[in-house]
Design a protein around this motif. Structure first.
Motif, PDB file in Angstrom:
ATOM      1  N   ASP A  73       0.941  -1.058  -0.169  1.00  0.00           N
ATOM      2  CA  ASP A  73      -0.091  -0.014   0.026  1.00  0.00           C
ATOM      3  C   ASP A  73       0.815   1.101   0.062  1.00  0.00           C
ATOM      4  N   ALA A  74       0.428   2.353  -0.725  1.00  0.00           N
ATOM      5  CA  ALA A  74       1.289   3.447  -0.912  1.00  0.00           C
ATOM      6  C   ALA A  74       1.313   4.101   0.345  1.00  0.00           C
ATOM      7  N   SER A  75       0.553   4.167   1.469  1.00  0.00           N
ATOM      8  CA  SER A  75       0.788   4.913   2.584  1.00  0.00           C
ATOM      9  C   SER A  75       1.901   4.098   3.615  1.00  0.00           C
ATOM     10  N   VAL A  76       1.787   2.701   3.231  1.00  0.00           N
ATOM     11  CA  VAL A  76       2.945   1.973   4.139  1.00  0.00           C
ATOM     12  C   VAL A  76       4.052   2.129   3.436  1.00  0.00           C
ATOM     13  N   ARG A  77       4.373   2.102   2.119  1.00  0.00           N
ATOM     14  CA  ARG A  77       5.554   2.580   1.405  1.00  0.00           C
ATOM     15  C   ARG A  77       6.076   3.898   1.834  1.00  0.00           C
ATOM     16  N   GLN A  78       5.180   4.740   2.010  1.00  0.00           N
ATOM     17  CA  GLN A  78       5.633   6.173   2.271  1.00  0.00           C
ATOM     18  C   GLN A  78       6.180   6.191   3.848  1.00  0.00           C
ATOM     19  N   SER A  79       5.517   5.597   4.725  1.00  0.00           N
ATOM     20  CA  SER A  79       5.822   5.792   6.044  1.00  0.00           C
ATOM     21  C   SER A  79       7.120   4.957   6.304  1.00  0.00           C
ATOM     22  N   LEU A  80       7.416   3.868   5.503  1.00  0.00           N
ATOM     23  CA  LEU A  80       8.606   3.197   5.778  1.00  0.00           C
ATOM     24  C   LEU A  80       9.606   3.502   5.032  1.00  0.00           C
ATOM     25  N   GLY A  81       9.563   4.641   4.013  1.00  0.00           N
ATOM     26  CA  GLY A  81      10.558   4.992   3.151  1.00  0.00           C
ATOM     27  C   GLY A  81      10.863   3.953   1.900  1.00  0.00           C
ATOM     28  N   ILE A  82      10.127   2.887   1.767  1.00  0.00           N
ATOM     29  CA  ILE A  82      10.275   1.903   0.741  1.00  0.00           C
ATOM     30  C   ILE A  82      10.118   2.512  -0.786  1.00  0.00           C
ATOM     31  N   VAL A  83      11.001   2.429  -1.791  1.00  0.00           N
ATOM     32  CA  VAL A  83      10.899   2.772  -3.150  1.00  0.00           C
ATOM     33  C   VAL A  83      10.410   1.691  -3.620  1.00  0.00           C
ATOM     34  N   ALA A  84       9.478   1.867  -4.876  1.00  0.00           N
ATOM     35  CA  ALA A  84       8.977   0.998  -5.671  1.00  0.00           C
ATOM     36  C   ALA A  84       9.193   1.452  -7.082  1.00  0.00           C
ATOM     37  N   VAL A  85       9.815   0.659  -7.996  1.00  0.00           N
ATOM     38  CA  VAL A  85      10.036   0.785  -9.197  1.00  0.00           C
ATOM     39  C   VAL A  85       8.761   0.237 -10.055  1.00  0.00           C
ATOM     40  N   PRO A  86       7.853   0.980 -10.781  1.00  0.00           N
ATOM     41  CA  PRO A  86       6.807   0.422 -11.201  1.00  0.00           C
ATOM     42  C   PRO A  86       6.810  -0.489 -12.468  1.00  0.00           C
ATOM     43  N   LEU A  87       5.973  -1.495 -12.570  1.00  0.00           N
ATOM     44  CA  LEU A  87       5.874  -2.290 -14.074  1.00  0.00           C
ATOM     45  C   LEU A  87       4.974  -1.666 -14.767  1.00  0.00           C
ATOM     46  N   LYS A  88       4.544  -2.113 -16.081  1.00  0.00           N
ATOM     47  CA  LYS A  88       3.578  -1.498 -16.988  1.00  0.00           C
ATOM     48  C   LYS A  88       2.452  -2.527 -17.327  1.00  0.00           C
ATOM     49  N   ILE A  89       1.377  -2.331 -17.444  1.00  0.00           N
ATOM     50  CA  ILE A  89       0.417  -3.136 -17.689  1.00  0.00           C
ATOM     51  C   ILE A  89      -0.170  -2.579 -19.278  1.00  0.00           C
ATOM     52  N   MET A  90      -0.433  -3.798 -20.281  1.00  0.00           N
ATOM     53  CA  MET A  90      -0.996  -3.070 -21.401  1.00  0.00           C
ATOM     54  C   MET A  90      -2.256  -3.916 -21.710  1.00  0.00           C
ATOM     55  N   PHE A  91      -3.169  -3.253 -22.061  1.00  0.00           N
ATOM     56  CA  PHE A  91      -4.453  -3.687 -22.605  1.00  0.00           C
ATOM     57  C   PHE A  91      -4.579  -3.208 -24.269  1.00  0.00           C
ATOM     58  N   GLY A  92      -4.135  -4.168 -25.242  1.00  0.00           N
ATOM     59  CA  GLY A  92      -3.850  -3.804 -26.429  1.00  0.00           C
ATOM     60  C   GLY A  92      -2.777  -2.832 -26.548  1.00  0.00           C
ATOM     61  N   THR A 119       2.018  -7.709 -19.244  1.00  0.00           N
ATOM     62  CA  THR A 119       2.773  -6.802 -18.369  1.00  0.00           C
ATOM     63  C   THR A 119       4.176  -6.797 -18.930  1.00  0.00           C
ATOM     64  N   SER A 120       5.058  -5.598 -18.416  1.00  0.00           N
ATOM     65  CA  SER A 120       6.144  -5.480 -19.101  1.00  0.00           C
ATOM     66  C   SER A 120       7.162  -4.880 -17.807  1.00  0.00           C
ATOM     67  N   GLN A 121       8.337  -5.552 -17.686  1.00  0.00           N
ATOM     68  CA  GLN A 121       9.172  -5.128 -16.660  1.00  0.00           C
ATOM     69  C   GLN A 121       9.671  -3.594 -16.654  1.00  0.00           C
ATOM     70  N   PRO A 122      10.279  -3.216 -15.576  1.00  0.00           N
ATOM     71  CA  PRO A 122      10.960  -1.752 -15.625  1.00  0.00           C
ATOM     72  C   PRO A 122      12.313  -2.079 -16.324  1.00  0.00           C
ATOM     73  N   SER A 123      12.647  -0.910 -17.092  1.00  0.00           N
ATOM     74  CA  SER A 123      13.867  -0.914 -17.947  1.00  0.00           C
ATOM     75  C   SER A 123      15.038  -0.863 -16.931  1.00  0.00           C
ATOM     76  N   PRO A 124      16.341  -1.334 -17.366  1.00  0.00           N
ATOM     77  CA  PRO A 124      17.293  -0.981 -16.540  1.00  0.00           C
ATOM     78  C   PRO A 124      17.708   0.532 -16.016  1.00  0.00           C
ATOM     79  N   LEU A 125      17.357   1.368 -17.211  1.00  0.00           N
ATOM     80  CA  LEU A 125      17.349   2.675 -16.856  1.00  0.00           C
ATOM     81  C   LEU A 125      16.543   3.311 -15.868  1.00  0.00           C
ATOM     82  N   GLU A 126      15.238   2.748 -15.708  1.00  0.00           N
ATOM     83  CA  GLU A 126      14.419   3.045 -14.761  1.00  0.00           C
ATOM     84  C   GLU A 126      14.859   2.744 -13.424  1.00  0.00           C
ATOM     85  N   PHE A 127      15.508   1.525 -13.161  1.00  0.00           N
ATOM     86  CA  PHE A 127      16.181   1.401 -11.846  1.00  0.00           C
ATOM     87  C   PHE A 127      17.339   2.165 -11.811  1.00  0.00           C
ATOM     88  N   ALA A 128      18.235   2.296 -12.797  1.00  0.00           N
ATOM     89  CA  ALA A 128      19.144   3.086 -12.476  1.00  0.00           C
ATOM     90  C   ALA A 128      18.942   4.533 -11.840  1.00  0.00           C
TER      91      ALA A 128
END
Length: 285
Positions: free
Chosen positions: A14-33, A61-70
């Motif tokens: 949950d976004a509020s939990v991530r924020q309170s604990l300082g967790i960083v999340a790199v997003p994946l992508k979802i494609m509908f067509g 679904t699509s994974q984050p790119s190396p550039l996004e992680f960098a």
């Protein structure tokens, strides 16, 4: 030294939990067509499942790119300073190229950043819960080695079982054959799924009906817990009332020290569809 936990959006924290604990999340992508959405940024879990029920297109679904992680690594470095230690706990490398992208990104950096990248061999709030516990340990003042030891124990011990409401999405995603899906649906077969030691989705058992499936899961969890204190999470896809009832039952039958109720996100929901119930458990030592 500051310690930052990094993960991917498939951890379903949950976004509020991530924020309170300082967790960083790199997003994946979802494609509908031709439509592309950024997980937990431009589409929420509830919006995804609403769209899934209405759409004639099977999402991918699509994974984050190396550039996004960098870029995520660099942002942490700039925010916390050169002494920061990053622990990245990521979606199973057997299910996604996310872990590989994170490893490539680490090799791309010019800065000498302390980064430990872990293939969780898990998915959804299974590795999400481990991220939360690791971030809590960091806030409590544990050092990197202590946190890595805790992560290793959780990854080795954590129990996870999923019951899907329909076999349609597993069949469309290539997890099971069409004949098995049709016969299974006609017979009201409820496959109990887990994640094996390599991080693949595998069948634990299959029974007729959700009630029997849950009873079988409770049996397996009792064998693991042996009456000891446990932390639990109940996961669901668009069935919050059933999930809440399941959580209450778990609290009655186990010695629960901490618990979460989480909706799974679009990445895992793409393969399971709506109606999923899942239980995550680990001993509280």
């Amino acid at each position: 030294m500051p310690i930052v936990i990094l993960t991917d959006s498939a951890s379903d924290i949950d976004a509020s939990v991530r924020q309170s604990l300082g967790i960083v999340a790199v997003p994946l992508k979802i494609m509908f067509g031709a439509e592309t959405y950024v997980d937990a940024v431009t589409i929420s879990s509830s919006e995804f499942f609403d769209k899934l029920k209405q759409s004639s297109v099977m999402p991918t679904t699509s994974q984050p790119s190396p550039l996004e992680f960098a870029e995520a690594y660099k942002a942490i470095y700039e925010n916390y300073g050169k002494d920061v230690q990053i622990i990245a706990i990521l979606l199973s490398g057997s299910l996604s190229g996310t872990y590989q992208s994170a490893m490539i990104a680490k090799s791309m950096l010019d800065e000498n950043i302390d980064i430990t990248v872990i293939d969780s061999r898990k998915a959804s709030f299974v590795h999400g819960m481990i991220c939360v516990e690791a971030a809590k340990a960091a806030q409590a003042g544990n050092n990197k080695e202590q946190i890595l030891d805790q992560i290793d124990r959780y990854l080795d011990e954590v129990q996870v079982y999923f019951i899907v409401d329909t076999l349609e999405f597993l069949q469309k995603g290539g997890r099971i054959g069409r004949a098995s899906a049709v016969i299974g649906s006609l017979l009201n077969i409820k496959p109990i799924l887990t994640l094996d030691t390599a991080g693949y989705v595998s069948a634990f058992d299959k029974v007729r009906g959700t009630k029997k499936a849950l009873n079988r899961v409770f049996e397996a969890l009792q064998e693991y817990a042996k009456g000891e204190p446990v932390k639990i999470a109940v996961l669901h896809s668009s069935v919050p009332d059933q999930a809440a009832e399941l959580l209450e039952r778990l609290k009655q039958e186990f010695s629960v020290t901490d618990s979460w109720l989480e909706q799974i996100g679009p990445v895992i929901g793409t393969h399971t569809g709506p109606g999923l119930l899942g239980i995550v458990m680990v001993k509280d030592k």
